[in-house]
Design a protein around this motif. Structure first.
Motif, PDB file in Angstrom:
ATOM      1  N   LEU A  73      40.296  34.309  31.904  1.00 21.26           N
ATOM      2  CA  LEU A  73      39.686  33.163  32.561  1.00 21.26           C
ATOM      3  C   LEU A  73      39.247  33.536  33.980  1.00 21.26           C
ATOM      4  O   LEU A  73      38.149  33.169  34.423  1.00 21.26           O
ATOM      5  CB  LEU A  73      40.668  31.986  32.598  1.00 21.26           C
ATOM      6  N   ALA A  74      40.091  34.281  34.676  1.00 21.64           N
ATOM      7  CA  ALA A  74      39.763  34.710  36.042  1.00 21.64           C
ATOM      8  C   ALA A  74      38.481  35.539  36.064  1.00 21.64           C
ATOM      9  O   ALA A  74      37.600  35.317  36.902  1.00 21.64           O
ATOM     10  CB  ALA A  74      40.923  35.530  36.622  1.00 21.64           C
ATOM     11  N   ILE A  75      38.370  36.465  35.139  1.00 20.38           N
ATOM     12  CA  ILE A  75      37.192  37.335  35.116  1.00 20.38           C
ATOM     13  C   ILE A  75      35.960  36.564  34.646  1.00 20.38           C
ATOM     14  O   ILE A  75      34.901  36.632  35.275  1.00 20.38           O
ATOM     15  CB  ILE A  75      37.457  38.569  34.227  1.00 20.38           C
ATOM     16  N   ALA A  76      36.078  35.829  33.556  1.00 19.46           N
ATOM     17  CA  ALA A  76      34.936  35.117  32.982  1.00 19.46           C
ATOM     18  C   ALA A  76      34.368  34.056  33.925  1.00 19.46           C
ATOM     19  O   ALA A  76      33.169  33.785  33.899  1.00 19.46           O
ATOM     20  CB  ALA A  76      35.321  34.470  31.655  1.00 19.46           C
ATOM     21  N   THR A  77      35.227  33.469  34.753  1.00 19.57           N
ATOM     22  CA  THR A  77      34.771  32.413  35.660  1.00 19.57           C
ATOM     23  C   THR A  77      34.567  32.908  37.092  1.00 19.57           C
ATOM     24  O   THR A  77      34.368  32.101  38.000  1.00 19.57           O
ATOM     25  CB  THR A  77      35.759  31.225  35.664  1.00 19.57           C
ATOM     26  N   ASN A  78      34.642  34.238  37.284  1.00 19.95           N
ATOM     27  CA  ASN A  78      34.381  34.838  38.589  1.00 19.95           C
ATOM     28  C   ASN A  78      35.342  34.324  39.664  1.00 19.95           C
ATOM     29  O   ASN A  78      34.934  33.919  40.748  1.00 19.95           O
ATOM     30  CB  ASN A  78      32.922  34.585  38.993  1.00 19.95           C
ATOM     31  N   MET A  79      36.648  34.321  39.318  1.00 24.40           N
ATOM     32  CA  MET A  79      37.689  33.859  40.252  1.00 24.40           C
ATOM     33  C   MET A  79      38.680  34.997  40.539  1.00 24.40           C
ATOM     34  O   MET A  79      39.765  35.059  39.958  1.00 24.40           O
ATOM     35  CB  MET A  79      38.440  32.665  39.659  1.00 24.40           C
ATOM     36  N   PRO A  80      38.305  35.919  41.432  1.00 26.73           N
ATOM     37  CA  PRO A  80      39.196  37.048  41.727  1.00 26.73           C
ATOM     38  C   PRO A  80      40.598  36.648  42.154  1.00 26.73           C
ATOM     39  O   PRO A  80      41.566  37.345  41.841  1.00 26.73           O
ATOM     40  CB  PRO A  80      38.474  37.781  42.858  1.00 26.73           C
ATOM     41  N   TRP A  81      40.753  35.522  42.868  1.00 25.42           N
ATOM     42  CA  TRP A  81      42.089  35.123  43.311  1.00 25.42           C
ATOM     43  C   TRP A  81      43.040  34.952  42.127  1.00 25.42           C
ATOM     44  O   TRP A  81      44.216  35.296  42.215  1.00 25.42           O
ATOM     45  CB  TRP A  81      42.038  33.841  44.147  1.00 25.42           C
ATOM     46  N   TRP A  82      42.539  34.397  41.028  1.00 21.48           N
ATOM     47  CA  TRP A  82      43.406  34.235  39.857  1.00 21.48           C
ATOM     48  C   TRP A  82      43.846  35.587  39.329  1.00 21.48           C
ATOM     49  O   TRP A  82      44.996  35.757  38.936  1.00 21.48           O
ATOM     50  CB  TRP A  82      42.694  33.441  38.761  1.00 21.48           C
ATOM     51  N   LEU A  83      42.940  36.546  39.313  1.00 22.95           N
ATOM     52  CA  LEU A  83      43.314  37.881  38.843  1.00 22.95           C
ATOM     53  C   LEU A  83      44.355  38.504  39.771  1.00 22.95           C
ATOM     54  O   LEU A  83      45.324  39.099  39.315  1.00 22.95           O
ATOM     55  CB  LEU A  83      42.068  38.767  38.734  1.00 22.95           C
ATOM     56  N   PHE A  84      44.175  38.334  41.082  1.00 22.64           N
ATOM     57  CA  PHE A  84      45.143  38.865  42.040  1.00 22.64           C
ATOM     58  C   PHE A  84      46.508  38.195  41.893  1.00 22.64           C
ATOM     59  O   PHE A  84      47.542  38.808  42.141  1.00 22.64           O
ATOM     60  CB  PHE A  84      44.643  38.705  43.477  1.00 22.64           C
ATOM     61  N   LEU A  85      46.510  36.925  41.501  1.00 17.51           N
ATOM     62  CA  LEU A  85      47.769  36.201  41.334  1.00 17.51           C
ATOM     63  C   LEU A  85      48.498  36.555  40.031  1.00 17.51           C
ATOM     64  O   LEU A  85      49.658  36.179  39.854  1.00 17.51           O
ATOM     65  CB  LEU A  85      47.519  34.688  41.390  1.00 17.51           C
ATOM     66  N   ALA A  86      47.846  37.279  39.134  1.00 16.18           N
ATOM     67  CA  ALA A  86      48.464  37.619  37.845  1.00 16.18           C
ATOM     68  C   ALA A  86      49.763  38.410  38.020  1.00 16.18           C
ATOM     69  O   ALA A  86      50.741  38.151  37.308  1.00 16.18           O
ATOM     70  CB  ALA A  86      47.481  38.389  36.962  1.00 16.18           C
ATOM     71  N   ILE A  87      49.801  39.342  38.946  1.00 16.29           N
ATOM     72  CA  ILE A  87      51.025  40.146  39.151  1.00 16.29           C
ATOM     73  C   ILE A  87      52.164  39.279  39.697  1.00 16.29           C
ATOM     74  O   ILE A  87      53.267  39.289  39.139  1.00 16.29           O
ATOM     75  CB  ILE A  87      50.747  41.357  40.071  1.00 16.29           C
ATOM     76  N   PRO A  88      51.952  38.509  40.779  1.00 17.97           N
ATOM     77  CA  PRO A  88      53.046  37.631  41.222  1.00 17.97           C
ATOM     78  C   PRO A  88      53.488  36.639  40.140  1.00 17.97           C
ATOM     79  O   PRO A  88      54.682  36.365  40.001  1.00 17.97           O
ATOM     80  CB  PRO A  88      52.472  36.893  42.436  1.00 17.97           C
ATOM     81  N   VAL A  89      52.539  36.123  39.350  1.00 14.09           N
ATOM     82  CA  VAL A  89      52.884  35.197  38.271  1.00 14.09           C
ATOM     83  C   VAL A  89      53.777  35.906  37.258  1.00 14.09           C
ATOM     84  O   VAL A  89      54.780  35.351  36.795  1.00 14.09           O
ATOM     85  CB  VAL A  89      51.604  34.635  37.593  1.00 14.09           C
ATOM     86  N   MET A  90      53.432  37.139  36.918  1.00 17.23           N
ATOM     87  CA  MET A  90      54.246  37.904  35.967  1.00 17.23           C
ATOM     88  C   MET A  90      55.671  38.110  36.513  1.00 17.23           C
ATOM     89  O   MET A  90      56.648  37.993  35.771  1.00 17.23           O
ATOM     90  CB  MET A  90      53.578  39.249  35.683  1.00 17.23           C
ATOM     91  N   LEU A  91      55.777  38.384  37.795  1.00 19.57           N
ATOM     92  CA  LEU A  91      57.097  38.561  38.405  1.00 19.57           C
ATOM     93  C   LEU A  91      57.901  37.264  38.404  1.00 19.57           C
ATOM     94  O   LEU A  91      59.107  37.271  38.152  1.00 19.57           O
ATOM     95  CB  LEU A  91      56.954  39.115  39.828  1.00 19.57           C
TER      96      LEU A  91
END
Length: 158
Positions: free
Chosen positions: A107-125
């Motif tokens: 969703l982050a990539i398809a909707t051009n939202m880099p912040w969501w991609l950056f938040l993926a690691i903290p979310v995983m933790l």
């Protein structure tokens, strides 16, 4: 709600964690806009993000379907009566979390939202700390050697 459950709080779910990450990402994007389009054109973003979103959604669907087939809950607060080791659970001990993480990244990539991609690691933790660790303790206490063998045979994330 059962006392014999890995989680007792209704807020302590991946749904709430990802919802918080989505809102945080929107806020970050509002104050500090970022874009992938400086690196990749929109079509490429869709061609990369959409398959991840679809694959993640499919993994969540298959995981929930396997839990239902084995008459096991996927919601917090319910007792687990058997260890599910079949279907997608034979490849990952946490296919629902892997699936929602893949969908989030897609969703982050398809909707051009880099912040969501950056938040993926903290979310995983956060998921690891708030959800996976208590679930593993619960399953080890409840199923003992059977869970230990499963843990050794199947990876936690993928």
């Amino acid at each position: 709600m059962s006392e014999d459950a890995a989680h007792h709080g209704g807020w302590r779910t991946a749904d709430w964690i990802f919802a918080a990450a989505l809102l945080l990402g929107l806020a970050l994007d509002y104050f500090f806009p970022l874009t992938f389009q400086e690196v990749l054109p929109r079509l490429m973003l869709h061609l990369i993000g959409a398959p991840l979103l679809i694959a993640g959604t499919a993994l969540v669907f298959l995981g929930k379907k396997e839990l239902a087939r084995c008459a096991q809950p996927s919601e917090p607060g319910h007792s687990t009566t058997q260890l599910v080791k079949s279907g997608v659970f034979s490849h990952s001990r946490n296919p629902l979390y892997v699936g929602i993480l893949l969908a989030f990244m897609g969703l982050a990539i398809a909707t051009n939202m880099p912040w969501w991609l950056f938040l993926a690691i903290p979310v995983m933790l956060v998921i690891q700390w708030l959800l996976v660790v208590p679930e593993e303790r619960y399953l080890e206490k409840k199923f003992g050697e059977e869970y230990q063998a499963y843990r050794q045979a199947v990876r936690r994330w993928c």
